[in-house]
Design a protein around this motif. Structure first.
Motif, PDB file in Angstrom:
ATOM      1  N   TYR A  86      -4.834   1.882   6.788  1.00 49.08           N
ATOM      2  CA  TYR A  86      -5.573   1.306   5.706  1.00 49.08           C
ATOM      3  C   TYR A  86      -4.708   0.038   5.027  1.00 49.08           C
ATOM      4  CZ  TYR A  86      -9.276   4.693   5.970  1.00 49.08           C
ATOM      5  OH  TYR A  86     -10.321   5.373   6.275  1.00 49.08           O
ATOM      6  N   TRP A  92     -10.258  -3.381   0.868  1.00 49.77           N
ATOM      7  CA  TRP A  92      -9.623  -2.601   1.685  1.00 49.77           C
ATOM      8  C   TRP A  92     -10.241  -2.538   3.012  1.00 49.77           C
ATOM      9  CZ3 TRP A  92      -5.359   0.407   0.810  1.00 49.77           C
ATOM     10  CH2 TRP A  92      -4.737   0.523  -0.500  1.00 49.77           C
ATOM     11  N   CYS A 109      -4.750  -3.266   2.258  1.00 52.94           N
ATOM     12  CA  CYS A 109      -5.367  -3.798   1.137  1.00 52.94           C
ATOM     13  C   CYS A 109      -5.212  -5.382   1.454  1.00 52.94           C
ATOM     14  CB  CYS A 109      -4.995  -3.207  -0.060  1.00 52.94           C
ATOM     15  SG  CYS A 109      -3.124  -3.692  -0.360  1.00 52.94           S
ATOM     16  N   ARG A 147      -9.591  -0.881   7.346  1.00 50.56           N
ATOM     17  CA  ARG A 147      -8.842  -0.237   8.075  1.00 50.56           C
ATOM     18  C   ARG A 147      -9.096  -0.361   9.662  1.00 50.56           C
ATOM     19  NH1 ARG A 147     -12.900   5.131   7.067  1.00 50.56           N
ATOM     20  NH2 ARG A 147     -14.890   4.321   8.241  1.00 50.56           N
ATOM     21  N   ILE A 165     -13.452   2.570  -5.161  1.00 47.24           N
ATOM     22  CA  ILE A 165     -12.440   1.519  -5.402  1.00 47.24           C
ATOM     23  C   ILE A 165     -12.396   1.569  -7.156  1.00 47.24           C
ATOM     24  CG2 ILE A 165     -14.038  -0.205  -5.169  1.00 47.24           C
ATOM     25  CD1 ILE A 165     -11.566  -1.866  -3.637  1.00 47.24           C
ATOM     26  N   LEU A 199      -7.959   3.278  -4.189  1.00 48.65           N
ATOM     27  CA  LEU A 199      -9.028   3.554  -3.120  1.00 48.65           C
ATOM     28  C   LEU A 199      -8.978   5.279  -2.980  1.00 48.65           C
ATOM     29  CD1 LEU A 199     -11.186   2.803  -1.394  1.00 48.65           C
ATOM     30  CD2 LEU A 199      -9.898   3.042   0.492  1.00 48.65           C
ATOM     31  N   GLU A 228       0.894  -1.310   0.049  1.00 52.75           N
ATOM     32  CA  GLU A 228      -0.156  -0.025  -0.014  1.00 52.75           C
ATOM     33  C   GLU A 228       0.923   1.482  -0.004  1.00 52.75           C
ATOM     34  OE1 GLU A 228      -2.172  -2.930   3.082  1.00 52.75           O
ATOM     35  OE2 GLU A 228      -0.123  -2.166   2.531  1.00 52.75           O
ATOM     36  N   CYS A 269      -2.547  -0.002  -4.097  1.00 54.41           N
ATOM     37  CA  CYS A 269      -2.414  -1.068  -3.547  1.00 54.41           C
ATOM     38  C   CYS A 269      -1.812  -1.820  -4.778  1.00 54.41           C
ATOM     39  CB  CYS A 269      -3.771  -2.088  -3.169  1.00 54.41           C
ATOM     40  SG  CYS A 269      -3.074  -3.794  -2.708  1.00 54.41           S
TER      41      CYS A 269
END
Length: 122
Positions: A93, A35, A95, A37, A69, A80, A6, A22
């Motif tokens: 965050y 994705w 991926c 978080r 996305i 994203l 990322e 990503c």
């Protein structure tokens, strides 16, 4: 083994925008990319997911209308786009990839990136 990296996180003011990337390497397969978080003291939350072809997308209710996305399979990269950012979007965050369909449940994913910090603050 698939590797995910990322990038694109940082500090942004409320109402601002960031685009996370990503980048995938190590294998050429059809993967669904999600994705997630995670904020301090909170669990890992599903944010968005995209099908291997890019033809289907999912979003958490908290980000619908603000996040988008997308994927560029020629570059092996999923993006994203985050607009109208709020302080509650602050988190690391991640991926993640799996070979089947989208899931908002993080243990369903087989491969993970290292995460990128997003901080939304004045």
């Amino acid at each position: 083994q698939l590797q995910l990296v990322e990038s694109g996180g940082g500090l942004v003011q409320p109402g601002g925008s960031l685009r996370l990337s990503c980048a995938a390497s190590g294998v050429t397969l059809d993967y669904y990319i999600g994705w997630f978080r995670q904020a301090p003291g909170k669990g890992r939350e599903g944010v968005s997911c995209i099908s291997s072809s890019g033809g289907s997308t999912n979003y958490a209710d908290s980000v619908k209308g603000r996040f988008t996305i997308s994927r560029d399979n020629a570059k092996n990269t999923v993006y994203l786009q985050m607009n109208s950012l709020k302080p509650e979007d602050t988190a690391v965050y991640y991926c993640a990839a799996r070979r089947r369909y989208c899931s908002g449940y993080y243990p369903a994913y087989d491969y993970w990136g290292q995460g990128t910090q997003v901080t939304v603050s004045s």
